[in-house]
Scaffold this motif. Sequence first.
Motif: not given
Length: 109
Positions: A60-77
Motif C-alpha cells: 500500500g505504501l509503495d503504491v501510494l508513493f510510487g516506490t515499488m519494492p522499497w516499502f514492500l521488502v522491509p514491511f514484509t520482514l
Amino acid sequence: MSDAPDPNRLSELEQRIEAAWKAQEPEPKEESKISQAQHAWRMIVELTVGIAIGVGIGYGLDVLFGTMPWFLVPFTLLGFAAGVNVMLKTAKELQEENTAESAGMDEGK
C-alpha cells in the motif's frame, strides 16, 4: 393360569433395561482439551497473518508513493518478525499451561 402381567417382574425388567441403556451410553468427552494439531495450526495462522499484514502495508505504501519494492521488502520482514514474535508468545503460553497441568498431576499423586 392368569394372563395378567406380574408388576414385580415388569419393574425388574424396566430396571434391567435402564441399566443396559446406561452401560451403552458413551462417556462425555472433555471439550477443553485441544489437540497438538490445533495448536500448530493456530501458530501457522499467526505467522501467515503477520506476513500478510506486513506485505499489505508495504504494498500500500509503495503504491501510494510510487516506490515499488522499497516499502514492500522491509514491511514484509517486519510482518515476519511480528508473526514469529506472536508464535513465540503462544508457545510460551502453551508451555506454561502444560507445566501447570503436570504440576497439578504431580500434587494429586
